[in-house]
Design a protein around this motif. Structure first.
Motif, short mmCIF file in Angstrom:
data_model
loop_
_atom_site.label_atom_id
_atom_site.label_comp_id
_atom_site.label_asym_id
_atom_site.label_seq_id
_atom_site.Cartn_x
_atom_site.Cartn_y
_atom_site.Cartn_z
N ALA A 105 21.04 2.74 -20.52
CA ALA A 105 22.18 2.69 -21.44
C ALA A 105 22.71 1.26 -21.44
O ALA A 105 22.80 0.62 -20.40
CB ALA A 105 23.25 3.66 -20.99
N GLN A 106 23.00 0.76 -22.63
CA GLN A 106 23.49 -0.60 -22.75
C GLN A 106 24.89 -0.61 -23.33
O GLN A 106 25.24 0.21 -24.17
CB GLN A 106 22.57 -1.42 -23.66
N THR A 107 25.67 -1.60 -22.91
CA THR A 107 26.99 -1.80 -23.48
C THR A 107 26.82 -2.49 -24.83
O THR A 107 25.75 -3.02 -25.15
CB THR A 107 27.86 -2.70 -22.58
N LEU A 108 27.89 -2.49 -25.63
CA LEU A 108 27.84 -3.21 -26.91
C LEU A 108 27.52 -4.69 -26.69
O LEU A 108 26.78 -5.28 -27.46
CB LEU A 108 29.17 -3.06 -27.66
N GLU A 109 28.07 -5.25 -25.65
CA GLU A 109 27.84 -6.65 -25.36
C GLU A 109 26.35 -6.92 -25.10
O GLU A 109 25.78 -7.89 -25.59
CB GLU A 109 28.67 -7.11 -24.15
N GLU A 110 25.72 -6.04 -24.33
CA GLU A 110 24.30 -6.19 -24.02
C GLU A 110 23.43 -6.01 -25.26
O GLU A 110 22.48 -6.75 -25.48
CB GLU A 110 23.88 -5.19 -22.94
N LEU A 111 23.79 -5.02 -26.09
CA LEU A 111 23.04 -4.80 -27.33
C LEU A 111 23.14 -6.01 -28.24
O LEU A 111 22.14 -6.47 -28.80
CB LEU A 111 23.54 -3.55 -28.06
N ALA A 112 24.35 -6.52 -28.42
CA ALA A 112 24.55 -7.69 -29.29
C ALA A 112 23.74 -8.87 -28.79
O ALA A 112 23.08 -9.57 -29.56
CB ALA A 112 26.03 -8.04 -29.36
N GLU A 113 23.74 -9.08 -27.48
CA GLU A 113 22.98 -10.19 -26.91
C GLU A 113 21.48 -9.98 -27.11
O GLU A 113 20.76 -10.89 -27.52
CB GLU A 113 23.29 -10.34 -25.42
N ASP A 114 21.00 -8.76 -26.85
CA ASP A 114 19.58 -8.45 -27.02
C ASP A 114 19.13 -8.66 -28.46
O ASP A 114 18.02 -9.10 -28.72
CB ASP A 114 19.27 -7.01 -26.61
N TRP A 115 19.99 -8.30 -29.41
CA TRP A 115 19.63 -8.40 -30.82
C TRP A 115 19.97 -9.76 -31.42
O TRP A 115 19.67 -10.03 -32.58
CB TRP A 115 20.33 -7.30 -31.62
N GLY A 116 20.62 -10.62 -30.62
CA GLY A 116 20.93 -11.96 -31.09
C GLY A 116 21.97 -12.01 -32.19
O GLY A 116 21.89 -12.84 -33.09
N ILE A 117 22.95 -11.10 -32.12
CA ILE A 117 24.01 -11.12 -33.13
C ILE A 117 25.37 -11.30 -32.46
O ILE A 117 25.54 -11.01 -31.27
CB ILE A 117 24.01 -9.85 -34.00
N ASP A 118 26.32 -11.76 -33.23
CA ASP A 118 27.68 -11.99 -32.74
C ASP A 118 28.34 -10.66 -32.37
O ASP A 118 28.28 -9.70 -33.15
CB ASP A 118 28.49 -12.71 -33.83
N LEU A 119 28.97 -10.61 -31.21
CA LEU A 119 29.57 -9.38 -30.72
C LEU A 119 30.66 -8.86 -31.66
O LEU A 119 30.72 -7.68 -31.95
CB LEU A 119 30.13 -9.57 -29.31
#
Length: 93
Positions: A8-22
């Motif tokens: 399970a990933q946090t929103l912060e981790e997902l945004a970083e993984d996908w290379g988009i602004d949080l």
């Protein structure tokens, strides 16, 4: 065959993984949740929603409804909300 476990990933981790602004990710996610809820409440299908917005396809609606927020700009999400007569306001914090 080795079984893969998804963490399970946090929103912060997902945004970083996908290379988009949080912040953009959070805004998109919130708009999508509101749009999905309104469609369910009004009984509007993905195909019908796509027909309500110029340049929107059912395939793109399907992608955003499945959580692929990178497939839609904030501008287009606001246009979709407007087509559903949802008033969108933003506040800087």
């Amino acid at each position: 065959m080795k079984e893969r476990k998804h963490k399970a990933q946090t929103l912060e981790e997902l945004a970083e993984d996908w290379g988009i602004d949080l912040q953009a990710f959070k805004i998109k996610s919130e708009l999508i949740d509101i749009i999905k809820a309104e469609c369910e409440e009004q009984g509007i299908s993905q195909r019908k929603l796509a027909s309500m917005v110029t340049g929107l396809t059912q395939d793109r609606v399907s992608k955003i409804f499945s959580g692929q927020v990178g497939h839609m700009t904030i501008d287009k999400l606001v246009a979709i909300a407007s087509a559903l007569e949802i008033k969108v306001t933003m506040k800087a914090a």
